[in-house]
Design an enzyme around this catalytic site. Structure first.
Site, mmCIF file in Angstrom:
data_model
loop_
_atom_site.group_PDB
_atom_site.id
_atom_site.type_symbol
_atom_site.label_atom_id
_atom_site.label_comp_id
_atom_site.label_asym_id
_atom_site.label_seq_id
_atom_site.Cartn_x
_atom_site.Cartn_y
_atom_site.Cartn_z
ATOM 1 N N ASP A 1 0.823 -1.210 0.000
ATOM 2 C CA ASP A 1 0.000 0.000 0.000
ATOM 3 C C ASP A 1 0.856 1.257 0.000
ATOM 4 O O ASP A 1 0.466 2.283 -0.576
ATOM 5 C CB ASP A 1 -0.941 0.002 1.206
ATOM 6 C CG ASP A 1 -2.176 0.852 0.961
ATOM 7 O OD1 ASP A 1 -2.734 0.769 -0.156
ATOM 8 O OD2 ASP A 1 -2.594 1.583 1.871
ATOM 9 N N GLU B 1 -9.289 -3.897 -6.216
ATOM 10 C CA GLU B 1 -9.270 -3.719 -4.766
ATOM 11 C C GLU B 1 -9.355 -5.078 -4.067
ATOM 12 O O GLU B 1 -8.647 -5.333 -3.087
ATOM 13 C CB GLU B 1 -10.433 -2.829 -4.317
ATOM 14 C CG GLU B 1 -10.225 -1.361 -4.565
ATOM 15 C CD GLU B 1 -9.119 -0.770 -3.713
ATOM 16 O OE1 GLU B 1 -8.977 -1.173 -2.535
ATOM 17 O OE2 GLU B 1 -8.376 0.084 -4.219
ATOM 18 N N TYR C 1 -11.706 4.681 8.464
ATOM 19 C CA TYR C 1 -12.215 4.676 7.100
ATOM 20 C C TYR C 1 -13.732 4.830 6.999
ATOM 21 O O TYR C 1 -14.231 5.143 5.920
ATOM 22 C CB TYR C 1 -11.765 3.412 6.364
ATOM 23 C CG TYR C 1 -10.319 3.476 5.939
ATOM 24 C CD1 TYR C 1 -9.894 4.385 4.964
ATOM 25 C CD2 TYR C 1 -9.361 2.647 6.525
ATOM 26 C CE1 TYR C 1 -8.571 4.458 4.576
ATOM 27 C CE2 TYR C 1 -8.032 2.715 6.139
ATOM 28 C CZ TYR C 1 -7.645 3.624 5.161
ATOM 29 O OH TYR C 1 -6.326 3.695 4.779
ATOM 30 N N TYR D 1 -13.164 1.144 0.720
ATOM 31 C CA TYR D 1 -12.728 1.270 2.114
ATOM 32 C C TYR D 1 -13.858 1.791 2.993
ATOM 33 O O TYR D 1 -14.074 1.294 4.106
ATOM 34 C CB TYR D 1 -11.503 2.185 2.205
ATOM 35 C CG TYR D 1 -10.199 1.479 1.932
ATOM 36 C CD1 TYR D 1 -9.326 1.159 2.967
ATOM 37 C CD2 TYR D 1 -9.843 1.113 0.637
ATOM 38 C CE1 TYR D 1 -8.132 0.508 2.723
ATOM 39 C CE2 TYR D 1 -8.647 0.458 0.383
ATOM 40 C CZ TYR D 1 -7.797 0.153 1.420
ATOM 41 O OH TYR D 1 -6.610 -0.511 1.185
ATOM 42 N N CYS E 1 -11.357 2.943 -4.905
ATOM 43 C CA CYS E 1 -10.475 2.789 -3.746
ATOM 44 C C CYS E 1 -11.097 3.393 -2.489
ATOM 45 O O CYS E 1 -11.343 2.673 -1.515
ATOM 46 C CB CYS E 1 -9.105 3.394 -4.038
ATOM 47 S SG CYS E 1 -7.974 3.330 -2.632
#
Length: 228
Positions: A44, A208, A167, A141, A137
């Site tokens: 990441d 993802e 998140y 999350y 993305c």
């Protein structure tokens, strides 16, 4: 229903799969292998660096100065703000975040995902293509985190619960702006062009899923054979 809302709705089956895959389920219960966390953080760190670069490449394609400011703010957030979520994972591992990410990894799934986004920046003048490749993305999350916070399986005593807490709200402003941009930039597109944008969005949602799974399985490049 707006164009962006249809994309989010179409992505739900993939997000369901992400949520029930081993990475998120073990994260929920705070039973995830520490090496999977290390692999995720290392991958990441590389991903976010490229994500910030892609934001910079999109600046000349923005329709107005307000959107340029937004991209600049997002670059700052990636550099500084999102590290907070990574620190929670590093605390779970019991090692400093900066030490974990000193070892660079670039697994196949991460490579494919990043190149998917870069391709859409360079191949299309209309930024909608690239934004559709980037927008899943934060949305994934946020969706995963919001579900987790309502899930009885969440181990709220673990530091990893703070990862979900981060998140569940931090991505919402970003999602709103990216959706507004997609709605605006696709207004004059043909149906064929809109379908290409939809495909970009769904492909990135699959990316993802693959990104989480590559950390869970310690995915590596396999070249085979004997080399001299």
């Amino acid at each position: 229903m707006t164009f962006a809302e249809t994309l989010e709705r179409n992505a739900q089956p993939i997000i369901d799969e992400i949520y029930h895959d081993g990475f998120i389920q073990d994260l929920l219960k705070a039973q995830i292998d520490k090496e999977a966390i290390r692999q995720y953080l290392r991958a990441d760190a590389s991903y976010l660096r490229e994500f910030a670069n892609i934001y910079a490449l999109l600046i000349p394609k923005m329709p107005d100065l307000e959107n340029v400011r937004f991209l600049v703010d997002q670059i700052q957030f990636i550099v500084n703000g999102e590290v907070e979520a990574h620190e929670f994972m590093a605390e779970y591992v019991g090692e400093p975040y900066n030490e974990i990410v000193q070892e660079k990894v670039w697994p196949p799934s991460g490579d494919h995902y990043i190149k998917h986004m870069y391709y859409n920046v360079y191949a299309h003048e209309n930024a909608a293509y690239a934004i559709a490749a980037m927008a899943p993305c934060p949305y994934v999350y946020a969706e995963v985190a919001k579900r987790a916070m309502q899930d009885a399986s969440l181990n709220k005593d673990s530091i990893l619960a703070k990862w979900f807490e981060f998140y569940q709200t931090e991505m919402d402003p970003l999602i709103d702006v990216l959706n507004q941009l997609m709605n605006t930039l696709t207004q004059n597109m043909t149906e064929h062009e809109k379908q290409e944008v939809r495909d970009n969005y769904l492909q990135s949602t699959v990316h993802e899923r693959n990104f989480f799974n590559m950390a869970y399985t310690s995915e590596k490049w396999e070249f085979g054979g004997t080399r001299v």
